[in-house]
Write a protein that holds these residues in place. Structure first.
Motif, short mmCIF file in Angstrom:
data_model
loop_
_atom_site.label_atom_id
_atom_site.label_comp_id
_atom_site.label_asym_id
_atom_site.label_seq_id
_atom_site.Cartn_x
_atom_site.Cartn_y
_atom_site.Cartn_z
N LEU A 281 -10.64 6.69 10.56
CA LEU A 281 -10.72 5.95 9.29
C LEU A 281 -12.12 5.37 9.08
CD1 LEU A 281 -9.50 4.47 6.79
CD2 LEU A 281 -8.99 2.59 8.32
N VAL B 130 -14.50 4.99 -5.56
CA VAL B 130 -13.03 4.99 -5.51
C VAL B 130 -12.55 4.64 -6.93
CG1 VAL B 130 -10.97 3.93 -4.46
CG2 VAL B 130 -13.06 4.24 -3.11
N HIS C 57 -1.14 -4.91 10.12
CA HIS C 57 -2.32 -4.71 9.27
C HIS C 57 -3.24 -5.92 9.37
CE1 HIS C 57 -4.29 -5.26 5.24
NE2 HIS C 57 -4.82 -4.14 5.65
N ILE D 292 0.84 -1.21 0.00
CA ILE D 292 0.00 0.00 0.00
C ILE D 292 0.88 1.26 0.00
CG2 ILE D 292 -0.27 0.20 2.53
CD1 ILE D 292 -3.18 0.55 0.10
N CYS E 233 -11.95 -3.75 0.23
CA CYS E 233 -12.72 -2.94 1.18
C CYS E 233 -13.23 -3.77 2.37
CB CYS E 233 -13.91 -2.31 0.46
SG CYS E 233 -14.92 -1.33 1.56
C1 HEM Z 1 -19.83 2.06 -1.74
C2 HEM Z 1 -19.02 2.21 -0.73
C3 HEM Z 1 -17.57 1.86 -0.71
C4 HEM Z 1 -16.68 1.69 -1.74
C5 HEM Z 1 -16.95 1.81 -3.24
C6 HEM Z 1 -15.40 1.36 -1.14
C7 HEM Z 1 -14.25 1.09 -1.87
C8 HEM Z 1 -13.05 0.72 -1.31
C9 HEM Z 1 -11.87 0.36 -2.06
C10 HEM Z 1 -11.76 0.35 -3.59
C11 HEM Z 1 -10.90 0.03 -1.18
C12 HEM Z 1 -9.49 -0.48 -1.52
C13 HEM Z 1 -8.53 0.66 -1.86
C14 HEM Z 1 -7.19 0.16 -2.37
O1 HEM Z 1 -7.12 -0.88 -3.03
O2 HEM Z 1 -6.19 0.85 -2.12
C15 HEM Z 1 -11.44 0.20 0.15
C16 HEM Z 1 -10.73 -0.01 1.33
C17 HEM Z 1 -11.29 0.15 2.58
N1 HEM Z 1 -12.60 0.43 2.88
FE1 HEM Z 1 -14.09 0.81 1.57
N2 HEM Z 1 -15.53 1.34 0.22
C18 HEM Z 1 -16.84 1.62 0.53
C19 HEM Z 1 -17.39 1.67 1.79
C20 HEM Z 1 -16.73 1.42 2.96
C21 HEM Z 1 -17.34 1.40 4.27
C22 HEM Z 1 -18.82 1.61 4.54
C23 HEM Z 1 -16.34 1.15 5.16
C24 HEM Z 1 -16.37 1.03 6.66
C25 HEM Z 1 -17.40 1.05 7.38
C26 HEM Z 1 -15.11 1.00 4.42
C27 HEM Z 1 -13.88 0.72 4.97
C28 HEM Z 1 -12.73 0.49 4.24
C29 HEM Z 1 -11.44 0.22 4.86
C30 HEM Z 1 -11.16 0.17 6.37
C31 HEM Z 1 -10.53 0.02 3.82
C32 HEM Z 1 -9.03 -0.28 3.95
C33 HEM Z 1 -8.82 -1.76 4.02
C34 HEM Z 1 -7.36 -2.15 4.20
O3 HEM Z 1 -6.47 -1.35 3.88
O4 HEM Z 1 -7.13 -3.29 4.63
N3 HEM Z 1 -15.39 1.16 3.08
N4 HEM Z 1 -12.76 0.61 0.05
#
Ligand code: HEM
Length: 444
Positions: A248, A316, A99, A76, A389
């Motif tokens: 976050l 995203v 992580h 990352i 995600c």
């Molecule tokens: C439609 C809604 C959402 C979309 C499209 C979305 C999309 C994404 C994407 C594409 C990533 C990966 C980014 C990467 O590859 O660098 C990500 C990571 C993450 N998302 Fe979401 N997300 C959404 C909603 C949420 C919600 C509701 C939460 C928490 C309640 C959340 C928590 C996280 C977290 C904590 C990560 C980091 C995971 C890690 O690094 O291990 N997301 N999200």
């Protein structure tokens, strides 16, 4: 295709670095066609310089698979502005075993049992907002959607109700505006303002954490799980880490969902035939308007609508990774120390995967067509691999609960004289905030 460690003779991908230091950052942030123009000129793999670092942009399902499943080559790497604003102890910045252990811990807050427990509160908040908008009649919807999703996230993940009554939702907006910027910490820059907001938000979060720590029962929401967690020696998470993790969750938990709901509301206003079909399904599956995990599962057309929303305008657009070991892709060298940027939005526009990709067409996800199943990593609104995600199931649930109540009972028209142009950074949103006339629909 050959994916191995590179031979020294392999060339770098075509492309230009642009200006010293800032490279092509301004174009990347401001020009909606930045990637498209370069793909036309150089092909689906090109080099550039963004946020002060040499970067290789890789477009396409195959490239996504390469980046997201090869952890020995990629780790990352958020732009500096994002990294600073998220904070050093945030899960999204943490690496390796730390992580993994935090991700495992937080995942309990998103498992099916926990999600089922969130449903009644999600419905209550949704109905409150829908009734509020009905009273308003004419409204600028996007900021209201942001208040709504923020309320859902703070209530369900952190146990705080009606947070929009404080100005924390506005602080978050200004904080988000600094996420993808050149990190100049002066009071009049977007980044400087966002740094100030980070401090204010953390002060607010600290009060919540201290209050929850003083309570006898920590609870089973995401904050409750973090409060109970400990390392191998039984030490709890530090206050600094608790604050970064809550920041976050509140951010990730609402900003992306707001963008998705904004697109849903816009697309349904533009496609009344889709709204009518979705409405008929909800009325048939949940005639009394009471939602359960089971009847939500039966709303398969609504599911396709939501999938199409996330395909057409993914909240995203892509993700940054640092190259930790030199490798090669499609005959080009991807050098260690550079940044690789994988593409979600452009993959979803690939006409070799999606027929007429620019069209809003939920039926493309029907079992007969299943366009998203044609190529692995061809549909990835939530990313993939070990950084997929964490809140995916939570986001899908909020979107479905919101959409089911919305299409069942309401109708809305776009007001004239507004720009519907999509501003892409930090997450896609309509320029003039989506102005609508909102009212209860007539019974069928
Ligand atoms: C439609 C809604 C959402 C979309 C499209 C979305 C999309 C994404 C994407 C594409 C990533 C990966 C980014 C990467 O590859 O660098 C990500 C990571 C993450 N998302 Fe979401 N997300 C959404 C909603 C949420 C919600 C509701 C939460 C928490 C309640 C959340 C928590 C996280 C977290 C904590 C990560 C980091 C995971 C890690 O690094 O291990 N997301 N999200």
């Amino acid at each position: 295709m050959n994916i191995t460690q590179t031979k020294p003779s392999l060339p770098l991908p075509p492309g230009k670095f642009g200006l010293p230091i800032i490279g092509e950052t301004i174009g990347f942030l401001r020009d909606a066609d930045f990637i498209e123009k370069r793909v036309k000129k150089y092909g689906s793999l090109f080099k550039t310089s963004i946020f002060g670092r040499p970067t290789i942009v890789l477009v396409g399902a195959e490239a996504n698979r390469f980046i997201l499943t090869n952890d020995k080559y990629f780790a990352i790497a958020w732009p500096q502005s994002t990294k600073i604003l998220l904070g050093p102890l945030s899960l999204s910045v943490q690496e390796g075993s730390q992580h993994q252990s935090r991700r495992k811990l937080l995942s309990y807050a998103f498992q099916p049992k926990a999600l089922a427990g969130y449903l009644p509160s999600m419905e209550r908040i949704t109905l409150e907002y829908l009734q509020k908008w009905e009273k308003l009649g004419k409204l600028t919807w996007y900021p209201q959607l942001r208040d709504y999703t923020f309320d859902v996230a703070s209530s369900l993940l952190v146990g705080e109700d009606s947070s929009f009554e404080t100005n924390i939702s506005q602080l978050f907006k200004d904080w988000c505006d600094g996420l993808f910027t050149i990190p100049i910490p002066l009071p009049w820059t977007k980044f400087g303002r966002a740094l100030y907001c980070r401090k204010e938000i953390l002060d607010h979060i600290e009060k919540i954490v201290l209050r929850r720590q003083a309570e006898q029962n920590p609870g089973q929401d995401a904050l409750g799980l973090l409060l109970q967690a400990g390392d191998d020696e039984g030490n709890g998470l530090s206050l600094a880490e608790l604050k970064d993790q809550v920041l976050l969750l509140l951010f990730a938990g609402h900003e992306t969902v707001t963008s998705a709901l904004g697109t849903l509301c816009l697309c349904l206003a533009q496609h009344p035939e889709v709204l009518a079909l979705a409405r008929a399904e909800v009325l048939q599956v949940a005639p009394d308007g009471c939602l359960t995990a089971e009847n939500l599962r039966q709303m398969t057309y609504l599911e396709m609508v939501l999938k199409e929303v996330l395909r057409l305008v993914p909240p995203v657009g892509g993700g940054f990774r640092k190259v930790v070991k030199t490798c090669e892709f499609n005959g080009y060298s991807i050098p260690e120390g550079w940044v690789a940027l994988y593409q979600i939005a452009h993959t979803h526009e690939d006409s070799s995967i999606y027929s007429q990709p620019e069209q809003f067409d939920p039926e493309r996800f029907s079992p007969e067509r299943a366009e998203d199943k044609q190529k692995p990593f061809g549909y990835l609104p939530f990313g993939g691999g070990m950084r997929e995600c964490l809140g995916k199931a939570f986001a899908q649930l909020v979107m479905k609960v919101f959409a089911a109540h919305l299409v069942r009972d309401y109708t809305w028209e776009l007001l004239p004289n507004q720009s519907l142009e999509l501003i892409r950074v930090p997450t896609p949103h309509p320029k003039d905030g989506l102005q609508v006339n909102f009212r209860r629909s007539l019974p069928l």
